[in-house]
Design an enzyme around this catalytic site. Structure first.
Site, PDB file in Angstrom:
ATOM      1  N   LYS A  24       0.823  -1.209   0.000  1.00 54.05           N
ATOM      2  CA  LYS A  24       0.000   0.000   0.000  1.00 54.05           C
ATOM      3  C   LYS A  24       0.861   1.265   0.000  1.00 54.05           C
ATOM      4  CE  LYS A  24      -4.026   1.767   2.538  1.00 54.05           C
ATOM      5  NZ  LYS A  24      -4.761   1.642   3.824  1.00 54.05           N
ATOM      6  N   GLY A  95      -5.325   8.048   4.671  1.00 54.71           N
ATOM      7  CA  GLY A  95      -4.502   8.983   5.428  1.00 54.71           C
ATOM      8  C   GLY A  95      -3.139   9.194   4.798  1.00 54.71           C
ATOM      9  N   SER A 168       7.794   9.150  11.921  1.00 53.01           N
ATOM     10  CA  SER A 168       6.597   9.094  11.076  1.00 53.01           C
ATOM     11  C   SER A 168       7.003   9.204   9.624  1.00 53.01           C
ATOM     12  CB  SER A 168       5.620  10.220  11.415  1.00 53.01           C
ATOM     13  OG  SER A 168       4.611  10.320  10.427  1.00 53.01           O
ATOM     14  N   GLN A 170       4.980   9.289   7.144  1.00 47.88           N
ATOM     15  CA  GLN A 170       4.067  10.194   6.438  1.00 47.88           C
ATOM     16  C   GLN A 170       4.548  11.637   6.533  1.00 47.88           C
ATOM     17  OE1 GLN A 170       0.059   9.674   7.789  1.00 47.88           O
ATOM     18  NE2 GLN A 170      -0.134   7.600   6.986  1.00 47.88           N
ATOM     19  N   ASP A 320       1.028  -0.640  12.067  1.00 56.74           N
ATOM     20  CA  ASP A 320      -0.236  -1.112  11.498  1.00 56.74           C
ATOM     21  C   ASP A 320      -0.520  -2.576  11.829  1.00 56.74           C
ATOM     22  OD1 ASP A 320      -0.932   1.310  10.312  1.00 56.74           O
ATOM     23  OD2 ASP A 320       0.199   0.864   8.489  1.00 56.74           O
ATOM     24  N   ARG A 351      -7.580   2.243  17.527  1.00 53.44           N
ATOM     25  CA  ARG A 351      -7.371   0.808  17.378  1.00 53.44           C
ATOM     26  C   ARG A 351      -7.086   0.103  18.699  1.00 53.44           C
ATOM     27  NH1 ARG A 351      -4.083   0.832  11.534  1.00 53.44           N
ATOM     28  NH2 ARG A 351      -6.001   0.800  10.275  1.00 53.44           N
TER      29      ARG A 351
END
Length: 437
Positions: A24, A95, A168, A170, A320, A351
């Site tokens: 992904k 996201g 991170s 991202q 994840d 989560r």
């Protein structure tokens, strides 16, 4: 997959060889970098989940030609940059997609409004828009500050030195993508290493990225004003998706499952390392390099597992995967301690809270903490219907749990599984599972 519920029934031995869906993270990046580049980018193995398709539509809206050629084969023809889109950029539930797209778009003289579904609208955005604003981008919050929708006004950026407080990928990636079109150098310092797919892929598109070790982390330097050139990208299998059939094999007696072509980037294999520490019979064969990444075939066999304390510094390499780890830990002897994972509370859902509630509903002893949770393994009763808050990983983790529980386990709102693993049900049933409405 339109049913309001999906149910996993206790399984006998699972057997077979399958291929993991495309990664992904790399799928998002290949589309975005292809759109920023000049010329043609051919992508093999693209994940065709809903999140990735939203990114493909966004890249097209920014002016690139994006075309699906065949299953997993896509062509992106970039014009050397992004232009203002004619309508709102709807990133759905993605996201990663929205944060990386904002970073990429910030470097160009354009305006764009970013939005998403109800889940994405709840996720914090200032962690990315803050450093982009420091570089010179402007943001107009259309509703609540720090939440989508937001309008970006890009262009005229200057490089920054940015020290991350948490690892991170991202945030790092958004800053680096913006830095491509900034003046001066852009530097990102990470306290601990996060996944480095952006750095690797930028090099494949012709950019120069300097990475040096700094303590337990990295210092990444990128010169501004670099142009990207279209290339060929081979997307390896997603370790986060491969985790589900492998997990099922570990907990269903008599099982042996091989997942081929799984990415083995060291920043993505924390779950596999943890399982091995728990005593999992997990073997990796046919190691090779594909798309600039290490890949291999992973075989999992039913195993007698023991609980472990997961090192907190491993979180960045498996953030994840904690939901599926928790499901597997329910069948291990003793306690599995997972701490330093507060980031899980601001994913597609909280989560931690959802896994604690779901496991307890299935008869598992779980202790919840602000930054983690502790699962005490033993017999798993099942027989519950689990609220998922439309979170794909919560849904899949509980369905895997149901395959080895004493009674069936159902999940509500399973349609979001299609965001990351559209073939999940068919793949699992092909191995001998019974998952259905």
């Amino acid at each position: 997959m339109t049913s309001a519920t999906l149910t996993a029934r206790p399984a006998t031995a699972l057997k077979g060889v399958v291929r993991a869906p495309g990664d992904k993270s790399m799928s998002h990046r290949s589309l975005i970098l292809g759109g920023m580049a000049t010329g043609e980018t051919l992508i093999e193995g693209l994940l065709e989940g809903d999140d990735i398709l939203a990114t493909a539509r966004a890249v097209a809206a920014f002016g690139a030609e994006v075309r699906r050629l065949d299953d997993g084969r896509w062509r992106v023809t970039g014009q050397g940059g992004f232009t203002s889109p004619a309508s709102v950029i709807d990133c759905g539930n993605a996201g990663t997609g929205v944060r990386l797209l904002m970073g990429a778009a910030a470097g160009y003289d354009l305006s764009a409004t970013f939005d998403g579904d109800a889940s994405l609208r709840k996720r914090p955005m200032k962690r990315v828009t803050g450093p982009l604003a420091d570089m010179g981008a402007r943001f107009d919050w259309n509703a609540a500050e720090d939440r989508l929708p937001v309008t970006l006004h890009g262009g005229g950026l200057r490089g920054i030195d940015y020290v991350q407080t948490v690892a991170s990928a991202q945030i790092k990636s958004a800053i680096l993508l913006a830095g491509l079109n900034a003046t001066g150098d852009t530097v990102v310092v990470e306290p601990e290493k996060s996944r480095d797919h952006t750095e690797r892929m930028l090099r494949a598109f012709g950019a120069t990225v300097d990475v040096t070790e700094e303590g337990a982390g990295w210092r990444i330097r990128l010169k501004g004003g670099q142009a990207l050139t279209g290339t060929v990208v081979a997307v390896p299998g997603d370790p986060s998706s491969a985790a589900f059939p492998l997990a099922a094999a570990l907990i269903v007696p008599g099982s042996e499952v091989t997942v081929q072509g799984v990415m083995l980037n060291p920043q993505r294999t924390g779950l596999f390392d943890t399982w091995i520490e728990m005593g999992a019979d997990l073997t990796i064969t046919n190691r090779r390099v594909s798309g600039g990444e290490d890949v291999g075939d992973i075989t999992a066999r039913h195993s007698a597992l023991k609980g472990v304390v997961v090192p907190e510094d491993r979180a960045a390499s498996m953030i994840d995967e904690y939901p599926i780890l928790a499901a597997v830990a329910a069948f291990a002897e003793g306690q599995t301690v997972m701490r330093g994972i507060g980031e899980m509370r601001v994913k597609e859902s909280d989560r931690i809270a959802l896994m604690v509630a779901g496991l307890r509903a299935c008869g598992v002893v779980v202790e919840e903490e602000p930054e983690g949770f502790i699962v005490t393994g033993g017999g798993v009763q099942g027989g519950a219907t689990i609220a998922t808050a439309h979170d794909h990983r919560i849904a899949m983790s509980h369905l895997i749990l149901g395959l080895a529980a004493e009674q069936s386990v159902s999940v509500l709102d399973p349609e979001m599984i299609a965001t990351s693993f559209p073939a999940f049900v068919d793949l699992m049933n092909g191995l001998g599972a019974e998952i259905g409405a």
